[in-house]
Design a protein around this motif. Structure first.
Motif, PDB file in Angstrom:
ATOM      1  N   ALA A 141       0.888  -1.115   0.029  1.00  0.00           N
ATOM      2  CA  ALA A 141       0.069  -0.069  -0.128  1.00  0.00           C
ATOM      3  C   ALA A 141       1.041   1.197  -0.084  1.00  0.00           C
ATOM      4  N   VAL A 142       2.000   1.281   0.709  1.00  0.00           N
ATOM      5  CA  VAL A 142       2.723   2.345   0.744  1.00  0.00           C
ATOM      6  C   VAL A 142       3.555   2.521  -0.408  1.00  0.00           C
ATOM      7  N   PHE A 143       4.008   1.414  -1.089  1.00  0.00           N
ATOM      8  CA  PHE A 143       4.441   1.524  -2.543  1.00  0.00           C
ATOM      9  C   PHE A 143       3.679   2.177  -3.529  1.00  0.00           C
ATOM     10  N   ALA A 144       2.492   1.934  -3.417  1.00  0.00           N
ATOM     11  CA  ALA A 144       1.401   2.465  -4.222  1.00  0.00           C
ATOM     12  C   ALA A 144       1.186   3.863  -3.984  1.00  0.00           C
ATOM     13  N   ILE A 145       1.187   4.305  -2.835  1.00  0.00           N
ATOM     14  CA  ILE A 145       1.119   5.622  -2.421  1.00  0.00           C
ATOM     15  C   ILE A 145       2.336   6.719  -2.629  1.00  0.00           C
ATOM     16  N   SER A 146       3.237   6.076  -2.766  1.00  0.00           N
ATOM     17  CA  SER A 146       4.558   6.511  -3.171  1.00  0.00           C
ATOM     18  C   SER A 146       4.510   6.726  -4.513  1.00  0.00           C
ATOM     19  N   ALA A 147       3.948   5.971  -5.330  1.00  0.00           N
ATOM     20  CA  ALA A 147       3.829   6.057  -6.838  1.00  0.00           C
ATOM     21  C   ALA A 147       2.796   7.304  -7.477  1.00  0.00           C
ATOM     22  N   ALA A 148       1.829   7.395  -6.302  1.00  0.00           N
ATOM     23  CA  ALA A 148       1.015   8.432  -6.578  1.00  0.00           C
ATOM     24  C   ALA A 148       1.553  10.135  -6.635  1.00  0.00           C
ATOM     25  N   GLY A 149       2.212   9.848  -5.301  1.00  0.00           N
ATOM     26  CA  GLY A 149       2.810  11.263  -5.054  1.00  0.00           C
ATOM     27  C   GLY A 149       3.955  11.753  -6.106  1.00  0.00           C
ATOM     28  N   ARG A 150       4.628  10.687  -6.590  1.00  0.00           N
ATOM     29  CA  ARG A 150       5.755  10.882  -7.460  1.00  0.00           C
ATOM     30  C   ARG A 150       5.045  11.436  -8.902  1.00  0.00           C
ATOM     31  N   LEU A 151       3.874  10.965  -8.994  1.00  0.00           N
ATOM     32  CA  LEU A 151       3.078  11.272 -10.420  1.00  0.00           C
ATOM     33  C   LEU A 151       2.586  12.775 -10.320  1.00  0.00           C
ATOM     34  N   ALA A 152       2.079  13.084  -9.037  1.00  0.00           N
ATOM     35  CA  ALA A 152       1.633  14.364  -8.774  1.00  0.00           C
ATOM     36  C   ALA A 152       2.899  15.459  -8.852  1.00  0.00           C
ATOM     37  N   ALA A 153       3.908  15.019  -8.271  1.00  0.00           N
ATOM     38  CA  ALA A 153       5.040  15.966  -8.324  1.00  0.00           C
ATOM     39  C   ALA A 153       5.413  16.116  -9.715  1.00  0.00           C
ATOM     40  N   THR A 154       5.736  15.166 -10.565  1.00  0.00           N
ATOM     41  CA  THR A 154       5.984  15.332 -11.945  1.00  0.00           C
ATOM     42  C   THR A 154       5.124  16.099 -12.814  1.00  0.00           C
ATOM     43  N   GLY A 155       3.962  16.004 -12.561  1.00  0.00           N
ATOM     44  CA  GLY A 155       2.931  16.814 -13.213  1.00  0.00           C
ATOM     45  C   GLY A 155       3.298  18.350 -12.867  1.00  0.00           C
ATOM     46  N   LEU A 156       3.569  18.681 -11.685  1.00  0.00           N
ATOM     47  CA  LEU A 156       3.709  20.012 -11.546  1.00  0.00           C
ATOM     48  C   LEU A 156       5.171  20.568 -12.104  1.00  0.00           C
ATOM     49  N   GLN A 157       6.010  19.383 -12.070  1.00  0.00           N
ATOM     50  CA  GLN A 157       7.372  19.879 -12.765  1.00  0.00           C
ATOM     51  C   GLN A 157       7.230  20.278 -14.107  1.00  0.00           C
ATOM     52  N   ALA A 158       6.408  19.489 -14.754  1.00  0.00           N
ATOM     53  CA  ALA A 158       6.120  19.672 -16.122  1.00  0.00           C
ATOM     54  C   ALA A 158       5.562  20.980 -16.435  1.00  0.00           C
ATOM     55  N   ALA A 159       4.484  21.373 -15.522  1.00  0.00           N
ATOM     56  CA  ALA A 159       3.673  22.696 -15.620  1.00  0.00           C
ATOM     57  C   ALA A 159       4.735  23.819 -15.186  1.00  0.00           C
ATOM     58  N   PHE A 160       5.566  23.619 -14.223  1.00  0.00           N
ATOM     59  CA  PHE A 160       6.223  24.982 -13.641  1.00  0.00           C
ATOM     60  C   PHE A 160       7.816  24.981 -14.633  1.00  0.00           C
ATOM     61  N   LEU A 161       8.309  23.701 -15.080  1.00  0.00           N
ATOM     62  CA  LEU A 161       9.852  23.932 -15.596  1.00  0.00           C
ATOM     63  C   LEU A 161       9.309  24.157 -16.976  1.00  0.00           C
ATOM     64  N   LEU A 162       8.654  23.390 -17.644  1.00  0.00           N
ATOM     65  CA  LEU A 162       8.472  23.544 -19.271  1.00  0.00           C
ATOM     66  C   LEU A 162       7.733  24.727 -19.643  1.00  0.00           C
ATOM     67  N   GLY A 163       6.998  25.510 -18.590  1.00  0.00           N
ATOM     68  CA  GLY A 163       6.118  26.730 -19.054  1.00  0.00           C
ATOM     69  C   GLY A 163       7.071  27.954 -18.719  1.00  0.00           C
ATOM     70  N   GLU A 164       8.075  27.718 -18.341  1.00  0.00           N
ATOM     71  CA  GLU A 164       8.784  29.210 -18.011  1.00  0.00           C
ATOM     72  C   GLU A 164      10.158  29.283 -18.669  1.00  0.00           C
ATOM     73  N   ALA A 165      10.863  30.446 -19.165  1.00  0.00           N
ATOM     74  CA  ALA A 165      11.741  30.785 -19.985  1.00  0.00           C
ATOM     75  C   ALA A 165      13.242  30.242 -19.473  1.00  0.00           C
ATOM     76  N   GLU A 166      13.677  29.628 -19.993  1.00  0.00           N
ATOM     77  CA  GLU A 166      15.154  29.148 -19.767  1.00  0.00           C
ATOM     78  C   GLU A 166      16.103  30.438 -19.434  1.00  0.00           C
ATOM     79  N   PRO A 167      16.946  30.206 -18.298  1.00  0.00           N
ATOM     80  CA  PRO A 167      17.954  31.054 -17.938  1.00  0.00           C
ATOM     81  C   PRO A 167      18.822  31.485 -18.989  1.00  0.00           C
ATOM     82  N   ALA A 168      19.461  32.380 -19.422  1.00  0.00           N
ATOM     83  CA  ALA A 168      20.207  32.948 -20.448  1.00  0.00           C
ATOM     84  C   ALA A 168      21.387  31.836 -20.728  1.00  0.00           C
ATOM     85  N   GLY A 169      22.100  31.788 -19.508  1.00  0.00           N
ATOM     86  CA  GLY A 169      23.290  30.880 -19.606  1.00  0.00           C
ATOM     87  C   GLY A 169      23.006  29.464 -19.907  1.00  0.00           C
TER      88      GLY A 169
END
Length: 415
Positions: free
Chosen positions: A372-400
């Motif tokens: 059950a804990v392994f399944a909960i871990s997978a669900a949390g990872r999925l939510a975090a990856t969705g946030l990363q896709a929204a935040f990181l891919l939606g903002e401009a890259e640093p110049a460097g």
């Protein structure tokens, strides 16, 4: 940069027993899953507490090389204490010594991390960081690939106290050799690298952290990575316990399954390094973390130790990409003179959630079981990856970051 590469090889060799067989050693001493979770959590809390002083000290003194060398060498000497421990204590006292050793190593490692990142940024040019660290990590993974099954086979034949003493003494020897190579790395000029000499007077303060907190892009990155790491640590410390107690793995199979990760990581490092340079660390991070989401679900359906070999082959490659991407993203995003502060914020939040994760995971396992804990871990990872896709891919890259990637792409077109 050659000495830096050799430092990585011997450092990996010195840490293999600690990172791959710590749980097995704790079980050997008599610790149970709950106590192992507490040990992991308290060590991570010590790591979080030592990161800010390390960043402040690094920015105040600018003596990155000296800080890293002193802290890492001291942490490696702890292995000699573990090697001598069976001659003096056993039972509950031995577990207490292991707990102190874990706390001390966690504190020293995190104190040095901001200085290590800053020195790495100054030592390795940005245009080749992806490929250089891929090459360095390839060597490290190759060492882990060779040593991990050998350690497992050795423990299967000589798994008593004397066998562990040999392993800890060997870890100390390899780690101290790494320190010798690190000592040979030229220390970059503080004035040339940072545009000014570091201030050497006045008290240490939280100014590096406060400045990092003003960077909203960094906060999005840190927040999503913290949720991801929390989800990972709900289950991560207990995979080895599950492997031994529920899948019936012997020390030999613990070594074989652990070796699968560095094998796939070593094979994927060159590819991950090129991707980090050409497509950028943001895209690589999201793609790698998306693969990591599925790993705890594979543990749910595994019923034999050899099943975990396949799981770790996938995980080794995915984690290699994620670690390469997050490291390069942090170096590219931080202003050069504030890298210790940015590192401190990132490391503090990561260690804070890794303190909470094992404690929560241990309680949840007691109530609902491992799967059950392994399944909960997978669900949390999925939510975090969705946030990363929204935040990181939606903002401009640093110049460097953008200029380095475009320069490499242009060079590739001309080749």
């Amino acid at each position: 940069m050659r000495s830096f590469w050799w430092d990585g090889l011997f450092a990996e060799g010195g840490e293999t027993v600690w990172f791959q067989f710590f749980t097995l050693y704790a079980l050997f001493l008599g610790a149970g899953p709950g106590l192992i979770g507490v040990l992991t959590s308290v060590s991570n809390l010590a790591s979080a507490a030592s990161t800010l002083p390390g960043a402040a000290f690094a920015e105040r003194t600018g003596r990155y090389k000296a800080i890293v060398l002193a802290a890492t060498t001291s942490a490696r000497l702890v292995f000699l204490v573990l090697a001598a421990m069976p001659w003096f204590v056993d039972g509950a006292s031995a577990i207490a010594v292991l707990a102190v050793a874990s706390l001390l190593r966690a504190t020293l490692g995190s104190f040095a991390m901001p200085a290590w990142n800053a020195m790495a940024a100054e030592t390795v040019p940005e245009r080749v960081r992806g490929r250089y660290f891929a090459f360095r990590n390839f060597g490290r993974q190759a060492v882990g690939l060779v040593l991990t099954p050998l350690v497992g086979a050795f423990l299967a034949q000589a798994g008593g106290a004397a066998g562990w003493q040999v392993l800890w003494a060997g870890s100390a020897a390899l780690g101290l050799t790494a320190s010798l190579f690190f000592a040979r790395i030229p220390a970059p000029s503080r004035r040339g690298a940072r545009g000014r000499s570091p201030a050497r007077a006045g008290p240490l303060s939280a100014a590096p952290l406060l400045e990092a907190l003003r960077d909203t892009a960094l906060l999005r990155f840190v927040g999503s990575m913290s949720l991801f790491q929390l989800s990972v640590m709900l289950a991560g410390p207990f995979f080895s316990v599950y492997l031994v107690q529920h899948l019936g793995a012997s020390p030999f199979w613990v070594g074989i399954t652990a070796a699968a990760s560095p094998l796939s990581a070593a094979l994927s490092q060159p590819f991950a390094g090129r991707l980090a340079d050409f497509v950028g660390p943001r895209r690589l991070l999201v793609a790698s973390n998306a693969a990591i989401v599925a790993l705890p679900l594979f543990w749910v359906v595994a019923f034999e130790p050899w099943h975990i070999v396949a799981v770790n082959l996938i995980g080794g490659a995915a984690w290699a990409g994620a670690q390469m991407a997050s490291f390069n993203f942090l170096l590219a995003s931080a202003p050069a003179k504030r890298l210790p502060g940015y590192t401190a914020l990132y490391q503090m939040t990561q260690f804070a959630v890794t303190f909470a994760g094992p404690l929560a995971g241990g309680l949840l396992i007691g109530a609902f079981g491992f799967r059950a804990v392994f399944a909960i871990s997978a669900a949390g990872r999925l939510a975090a990856t969705g946030l990363q896709a929204a935040f990181l891919l939606g903002e401009a890259e640093p110049a460097g970051e953008r200029e380095a990637r475009q320069g490499l792409a242009l060079a590739g077109d001309r080749a």
